[in-house]
Design an enzyme around this catalytic site. Structure first.
Site, PDB file in Angstrom:
ATOM      1  N   VAL A   9       0.872  -1.171   0.000  1.00 59.60           N
ATOM      2  CA  VAL A   9       0.000   0.000   0.000  1.00 59.60           C
ATOM      3  C   VAL A   9       0.907   1.218   0.000  1.00 59.60           C
ATOM      4  O   VAL A   9       2.092   1.132   0.334  1.00 59.60           O
ATOM      5  CB  VAL A   9      -0.975   0.034   1.203  1.00 59.60           C
ATOM      6  CG1 VAL A   9      -2.015  -1.069   1.094  1.00 59.60           C
ATOM      7  CG2 VAL A   9      -0.239  -0.052   2.518  1.00 59.60           C
ATOM      8  N   SER A  10       0.353   2.357  -0.375  1.00 55.58           N
ATOM      9  CA  SER A  10       1.181   3.546  -0.573  1.00 55.58           C
ATOM     10  C   SER A  10       1.492   4.316   0.693  1.00 55.58           C
ATOM     11  O   SER A  10       2.535   4.953   0.786  1.00 55.58           O
ATOM     12  CB  SER A  10       0.493   4.488  -1.565  1.00 55.58           C
ATOM     13  OG  SER A  10       0.360   3.849  -2.815  1.00 55.58           O
ATOM     14  N   THR A  11       0.602   4.292   1.668  1.00 56.10           N
ATOM     15  CA  THR A  11       0.816   5.116   2.862  1.00 56.10           C
ATOM     16  C   THR A  11       0.631   4.300   4.133  1.00 56.10           C
ATOM     17  O   THR A  11      -0.035   3.257   4.126  1.00 56.10           O
ATOM     18  CB  THR A  11      -0.167   6.313   2.904  1.00 56.10           C
ATOM     19  OG1 THR A  11      -1.509   5.815   2.959  1.00 56.10           O
ATOM     20  CG2 THR A  11      -0.001   7.203   1.684  1.00 56.10           C
TER      21      THR A  11
END
Length: 183
Positions: A9-11
């Protein structure tokens, strides 16, 4: 022959559990995950670890292509690196595998679509920021990590321990500590 899952996931505030559950349900014996942007391959230590671990006939499994990357060149380089090790890549949704020639073509097209989608997201974000600035409502991004807390913890614990406690990557801790020394 091992099935090795990779989730991303990105964050730090996004949840990996849906991907992790799916990869385990698909029979992945090993699953590695990280919370880092897929815009580029750099800084993705877990992905690099997985690729280095791959052996002949192993399979790298991801739930969706955009979890592997959002840049066509990066995705194709990742697939190439896996192939150099005698392994192949499987995307679960939509189901595509590099075991056959058709899989390479489909992955290339899907990689191009993911890259185009990323460009659209950036354009929409930029338009929204410009609109908010024009009416005086833009305040900038919110700090997700307390920089002062990270700096104060550095005297008491290692970077890895700080990252675990705060819930971020070690790279983020290093960046915060570097900004202090640069200031």
């Amino acid at each position: 022959m091992a099935r090795i899952g990779y989730a991303r996931v990105s964050t730090v505030d996004q949840d990996l559990n849906v991907q992790l559950d799916r990869l385990h349900a698909e029979g992945c014996e090993i699953v590695r995950s990280e919370k880092v942007s897929g815009a580029s391959r750099s800084g993705r230590a877990e992905l690099d670890t997985v690729i280095q671990f791959l052996r002949k006939n192993d399979e790298l499994v991801v739930t969706r292509l955009d979890r592997l990357g959002r840049d066509t060149r990066d995705v194709l380089n990742i697939v190439h690196d896996c192939q150099q090790r005698g392994a192949f890549v499987t995307i679960l949704d939509p189901h595509v595998s590099t075991r056959g020639e058709m899989g390479h073509i489909i992955l290339t097209v899907l990689g191009m679509v993911a890259q185009m989608e990323r460009r659209f997201i950036r354009d929409r974000q930029r338009e929204g920021i410009e609109r908010a600035k024009s009416i005086g409502k833009y305040k900038g991004g919110m700090a997700r990590i307390d920089h002062q807390l990270v700096r104060s913890l550095r005297n008491e614990m290692t970077v890895a321990a700080i990252a675990r406690r705060i819930g971020c990557s070690r790279m983020q801790v290093y960046r915060i500590l570097k900004t202090k020394s640069a200031a």
